[in-house]
Write a protein that holds these residues in place. Sequence first.
Motif, PDB file in Angstrom:
ATOM      1  N   ALA A  16      -4.233   1.511  -7.341  1.00 26.85           N
ATOM      2  CA  ALA A  16      -4.223   1.433  -5.875  1.00 26.85           C
ATOM      3  C   ALA A  16      -5.598   1.019  -5.346  1.00 26.85           C
ATOM      4  O   ALA A  16      -5.694   0.196  -4.427  1.00 26.85           O
ATOM      5  CB  ALA A  16      -3.795   2.772  -5.278  1.00 26.85           C
ATOM      6  N   THR A  65       0.838  -1.203   0.000  1.00 21.69           N
ATOM      7  CA  THR A  65       0.000   0.000   0.000  1.00 21.69           C
ATOM      8  C   THR A  65       0.875   1.256   0.000  1.00 21.69           C
ATOM      9  O   THR A  65       0.561   2.236  -0.681  1.00 21.69           O
ATOM     10  CB  THR A  65      -0.930  -0.001   1.230  1.00 21.69           C
ATOM     11  OG1 THR A  65      -1.728  -1.187   1.191  1.00 21.69           O
ATOM     12  CG2 THR A  65      -1.823   1.216   1.248  1.00 21.69           C
ATOM     13  N   ASP A 100       2.022   1.858  -3.493  1.00 19.18           N
ATOM     14  CA  ASP A 100       0.952   2.477  -4.286  1.00 19.18           C
ATOM     15  C   ASP A 100       0.840   3.969  -3.984  1.00 19.18           C
ATOM     16  O   ASP A 100       0.734   4.791  -4.899  1.00 19.18           O
ATOM     17  CB  ASP A 100      -0.393   1.798  -4.006  1.00 19.18           C
ATOM     18  CG  ASP A 100      -0.508   0.428  -4.647  1.00 19.18           C
ATOM     19  OD1 ASP A 100       0.254   0.152  -5.596  1.00 19.18           O
ATOM     20  OD2 ASP A 100      -1.355  -0.355  -4.206  1.00 19.18           O
ATOM     21  N   TRP A 126      -6.412  -2.319  -3.292  1.00 16.22           N
ATOM     22  CA  TRP A 126      -7.068  -2.241  -1.992  1.00 16.22           C
ATOM     23  C   TRP A 126      -8.317  -3.132  -1.965  1.00 16.22           C
ATOM     24  O   TRP A 126      -8.561  -3.843  -1.004  1.00 16.22           O
ATOM     25  CB  TRP A 126      -7.421  -0.791  -1.683  1.00 16.22           C
ATOM     26  CG  TRP A 126      -8.005  -0.619  -0.325  1.00 16.22           C
ATOM     27  CD1 TRP A 126      -9.324  -0.519  -0.001  1.00 16.22           C
ATOM     28  CD2 TRP A 126      -7.301  -0.557   0.906  1.00 16.22           C
ATOM     29  NE1 TRP A 126      -9.480  -0.392   1.340  1.00 16.22           N
ATOM     30  CE2 TRP A 126      -8.251  -0.414   1.937  1.00 16.22           C
ATOM     31  CE3 TRP A 126      -5.952  -0.602   1.239  1.00 16.22           C
ATOM     32  CZ2 TRP A 126      -7.889  -0.326   3.258  1.00 16.22           C
ATOM     33  CZ3 TRP A 126      -5.602  -0.501   2.566  1.00 16.22           C
ATOM     34  CH2 TRP A 126      -6.557  -0.374   3.558  1.00 16.22           C
ATOM     35  N   SER A 142      -1.579  -6.939  -4.068  1.00 17.62           N
ATOM     36  CA  SER A 142      -1.093  -6.299  -5.292  1.00 17.62           C
ATOM     37  C   SER A 142      -0.234  -7.288  -6.059  1.00 17.62           C
ATOM     38  O   SER A 142       0.026  -8.403  -5.588  1.00 17.62           O
ATOM     39  CB  SER A 142      -0.288  -5.039  -4.963  1.00 17.62           C
ATOM     40  OG  SER A 142       0.985  -5.384  -4.478  1.00 17.62           O
TER      41      SER A 142
END
Length: 191
Positions: free
Chosen positions: A170, A112, A115, A174, A179
């Motif tokens: 992203a 995250t 991203d 999420w 990912s």
Amino acid sequence: MTTPARLDDQPAVLNEKGEFQVEDEAIDLSVYAIEEWLGFGVFCVLGATVFHQFFTRYALNDSAAWTEEIARYLLVCTVFIGIVGSVRKNSHIQVDFFYHWLPRWITRPLSTLVDLGRIAFFGYAVWLTWQLISRIGGQPMSVTPIAIGWVYGVVMLSFAAMTLRAIQVARRNWRNGYSVLERPKTAGASS
């Protein structure tokens, strides 16, 4: 020693009469987004410019002076527009070595963070390009009277599109809960 593949495993290229027959798969152009078509269009203009340069230099022996500079700037535009498609597909080079060895409670927040860092970088690049355009955008190119700001405008719009595509990637990461960094085998599965 490995055994060679059997002939039965190969797709048939001969029909019942012994004639060569291969059927192509249907071409699906829907996988390409607007930025890829735009990049293709700029690339075609680039190709025409380079052909014009080649023709005037070698066939007419009177080279068009403007073609080299315009081709250079068209190449820059082609590259930046093309990068938008790479961001959309999430197909940039990435190092996922540590994601194989670290536990999920570390890799998920780290992914995250990657991203968010990508979004911040592209957003910052938009701002920097805008600053550059405001300072030198009105200056003409070396050979042609076209303002250099047009080239930087394409670069800035490309960075803005990269930012939007990075936000989409992203959000998808999420929503999926992972990912491509965490599951590299899913690369290209969804775009």
